[in-house]
Design an enzyme around this catalytic site. Structure first.
Site, PDB file in Angstrom:
ATOM      1  N   LEU A  98       0.845  -1.201   0.000  1.00 33.67           N
ATOM      2  CA  LEU A  98       0.000   0.000   0.000  1.00 33.67           C
ATOM      3  C   LEU A  98       0.879   1.249   0.000  1.00 33.67           C
ATOM      4  O   LEU A  98       1.857   1.331   0.743  1.00 33.67           O
ATOM      5  CB  LEU A  98      -0.918  -0.009   1.230  1.00 33.67           C
ATOM      6  N   HIS A 114       1.486 -11.221   9.860  1.00 32.16           N
ATOM      7  CA  HIS A 114       2.669 -11.709   9.148  1.00 32.16           C
ATOM      8  C   HIS A 114       3.113 -13.025   9.788  1.00 32.16           C
ATOM      9  O   HIS A 114       3.221 -13.109  11.018  1.00 32.16           O
ATOM     10  CB  HIS A 114       3.792 -10.671   9.255  1.00 32.16           C
TER      11      HIS A 114
HETATM   12  C1  GRF Z   1      -1.068 -15.841   6.089  1.00 28.56           C
HETATM   13  O1  GRF Z   1      -0.024 -16.714   6.363  1.00 28.56           O
HETATM   14  C2  GRF Z   1      -0.745 -14.435   6.529  1.00 28.56           C
HETATM   15  O2  GRF Z   1       0.084 -14.380   7.628  1.00 28.56           O
HETATM   16  C3  GRF Z   1      -0.018 -13.893   5.318  1.00 28.56           C
HETATM   17  O3  GRF Z   1      -0.702 -14.451   4.214  1.00 28.56           O
HETATM   18  C4  GRF Z   1      -1.300 -15.689   4.596  1.00 28.56           C
HETATM   19  C5  GRF Z   1      -2.747 -15.604   4.242  1.00 28.56           C
HETATM   20  O4  GRF Z   1      -3.432 -16.802   4.490  1.00 28.56           O
HETATM   21  N1  GRF Z   1       0.018 -12.462   5.348  1.00 28.56           N
HETATM   22  P1  GRF Z   1      -5.009 -16.814   4.516  1.00 28.56           P
HETATM   23  O5  GRF Z   1      -5.466 -16.294   3.149  1.00 28.56           O
HETATM   24  O6  GRF Z   1      -5.476 -15.929   5.609  1.00 28.56           O
HETATM   25  O7  GRF Z   1      -5.381 -18.242   4.711  1.00 28.56           O
END
Ligand code: GRF
Length: 204
Positions: A98, A114
């Site tokens: 962003l 994250h």
């Molecule tokens: C997760 O591991 C999150 O930490 C990262 O992207 C992934 C998304 O997974 N930012 P989901 O689509 O929520 O299953």
């Protein structure tokens, strides 16, 4: 006067599977997050998260980024968010950086999850990189989004112990289900309990 938490309107931005979005929806529905989830937005048509949201009765929209400049795409997303009166954003696997201008429109109050214990392992494939590095203690972080990549102030972290005999996929799945899905709704609650204020300027 500050808006009471219950009247605050959140949107989730996601790109794919939406398991964190699902966990957040549970949080809104159980009352753990005492606010309204008003909108789920994906930048990829057909993303699983859209179906997950629609199935549970949430307003879900796609704003594809393909073929558009970052500026044009963000302007479109911002218009949609403004139309829906959105106060705060929750990024849940949103695979777009962003711009500072976009973030400014939300006064810094954009949260992200994250899959690593920041500041270690920022960037892509963080869960897998923890496995490759044979970390014994692995986890995930909810943080405010700033102009950097996974550099914003931390709200909450959670960890688990790697058994050492999981493959990378299994460890990633454990981080997601045993840590991410647990800490993200709680971090949003913490954010609201602290007055829904944006990130402290001093960083971490
Ligand atoms: C997760 O591991 C999150 O930490 C990262 O992207 C992934 C998304 O997974 N930012 P989901 O689509 O929520 O299953």
């Amino acid at each position: 006067m500050a808006t009471p938490a219950a009247e605050l309107r959140f949107a989730i931005l996601a790109s794919g599977r939406g398991s964190n979005a699902d966990a957040l929806m549970d949080g809104f529905e159980s009352g753990l997050i005492p606010a309204t989830l008003a909108l789920v937005v994906a930048n990829v048509a057909g993303a699983q998260v859209l179906e997950k949201a629609a199935r549970r009765g949430y307003k879900a929209a796609t704003v594809p980024h393909k073929g558009k400049s970052r500026e044009a795409h963000e302007a479109e997303v911002l218009r949609l968010l403004a139309d829906q009166g959105i106060d705060h954003l929750l990024l849940a696997g949103y695979m777009r950086i962003l711009s500072p201008e976009f973030l400014k429109a939300f006064g810094g109050a954009v949260l992200n999850i994250h899959p690593a214990l920041l500041p270690d392992f920022p960037g892509l494939h963080a869960a897998r990189r923890q496995w490759e590095a044979q970390r014994k203690v692995v986890g995930a972080t909810v943080h405010f989004v700033d102009a950097g990549v996974d550099t914003g102030p931390i709200i909450l972290q959670g960890s688990i112990v790697a058994t050492g005999d999981e493959d990378a996929e299994r460890l990633e799945a454990r981080i997601r289900t045993e840590v991410e899905h647990v800490i993200y709704p709680r971090a949003v609650r913490l954010f609201l309990d602290r007055g829904g204020r944006p990130a402290p300027t001093e960083g971490r």
